[in-house]
Write an enzyme that holds these catalytic residues in place. Structure first.
Site, PDB file in Angstrom:
ATOM      1  CG  ASP A  11      -8.611  -4.839  -0.364  1.00 21.75           C
ATOM      2  OD1 ASP A  11      -7.823  -4.046   0.188  1.00 21.75           O
ATOM      3  OD2 ASP A  11      -9.664  -5.216   0.165  1.00 21.75           O
TER       4      ASP A  11
ATOM      5  CB  SER B  65      -8.220  -3.984 -13.798  1.00 25.79           C
ATOM      6  OG  SER B  65      -7.372  -3.912 -14.911  1.00 25.79           O
TER       7      SER B  65
ATOM      8  CG  HIS C 173      -7.622   3.757  -0.906  1.00 22.20           C
ATOM      9  ND1 HIS C 173      -8.222   4.423   0.143  1.00 22.20           N
ATOM     10  CD2 HIS C 173      -8.596   2.981  -1.445  1.00 22.20           C
ATOM     11  CE1 HIS C 173      -9.501   4.061   0.234  1.00 22.20           C
ATOM     12  NE2 HIS C 173      -9.741   3.178  -0.723  1.00 22.20           N
TER      13      HIS C 173
END
Length: 281
Positions: A88, A247, A144
């Site tokens: 995201d 990050s 992911h």
């Protein structure tokens, strides 16, 4: 040079990160509730998608920050031939790697060899594709798999811990190739690819599903770890790692593997969202 950028050079990055690492794991309720409340209010964090929607129920701030989402909160693009977003956040930059150089922002660039820590590893990506995703404090901080892949090697590259917020990315040359980072090399069904977890100021901390906490400790020199023969294969969309604080994730794809969609800087993306198509380069 602005004052905020000057501070990035002057601050004791690792000392501050060690303090914050401890502070974000303190279970003292008034403290952790204060920190969590500040982030939820300031960044308008959507807790309705979290597996535990009560922000103050988490043991400490880091547990809140790395919270799991409900199983139905994110879905992988239904077409298995698509490359999907590993995180995201917002697209910092994305597009072609030109003669081994990756665009950072406003005339800034760095080389794939600098990012990966060695020339040989960068060779497949010389004219490949890249996507850089910036995670802000409001985002889901688990990373992911963009494709199915077998883990071949990780490379812990030491460095600074500059902020990766847009103001720093635009002003600090070669920022992503200078920050502490963990390079994860995979072999996929269509060739190699790399997922680079770039640390940031106030806490450069990375954990993986196969090794647990990897950063810290911070590396005094490049550290390589081979996973050859261990058959660590992760499915497309499977969780692979997490950031303990915000990050950036950089995905590198070799020449000929895929073509990315027209991804605009600052475009919002979600885990599982289509970034491009395999076999279209």
């Amino acid at each position: 040079m602005t004052f905020n950028v000057l501070l990035q050079y002057l601050l004791p990055h690792r000392a501050l990160s060690r303090v914050v690492y401890w502070a974000t794991r303190w279970t003292f309720s008034p403290w952790k509730n204060f920190l969590i409340g500040q982030i939820v209010r300031h960044y308008d964090v959507d807790m309705s998608q979290a597996l535990q929607p009560d922000a103050l129920a988490y043991q400490h701030f880091n547990a809140f920050f790395t919270r799991k989402l409900r199983p139905d909160a994110r879905q992988a693009d239904a077409d298995p031939a698509t490359v999907i977003s590993p995180a995201d956040g917002r697209i910092s930059q994305a597009g072609p790697i030109v003669d081994g150089r990756i665009f950072q922002a406003k005339g800034q660039s760095y080389t794939a060899a600098e990012l990966l820590g060695e020339e040989a590893a960068a060779a497949p990506y010389r004219n490949g594709r890249f996507a850089t995703v910036y995670l802000s404090p409001r985002d889901y901080h688990r990373v992911h798999m963009p494709l199915k892949g077998t883990l071949k090697e990780t490379v812990h590259v030491p460095g600074r811990i500059f902020s990766v917020a847009p103001f720093a990315v635009e002003a600090i040359p070669r920022l992503f190739a200078r920050n502490e980072r963990l390079v994860c090399h995979f072999e996929g069904e269509h060739g190699p690819f790399a997922v680079v977890m770039v640390g940031a100021i106030l806490v450069s901390s990375v954990a993986t599903v196969w090794d647990g906490l990897v950063i810290p400790p911070y590396a005094p020199s490049i550290r390589r770890k081979s996973f050859a023969g261990q058959d660590i294969t992760l499915a497309r969309f499977a969780e692979m790692a997490r950031f303990n604080m915000g990050s950036t994730v950089i995905l590198l794809l070799p020449e000929g593997m895929a073509e990315l969609d027209a991804l605009a800087p600052q475009q919002a993306v979600k885990v599982g969202q289509r970034l491009g198509m395999l076999g279209q380069d």
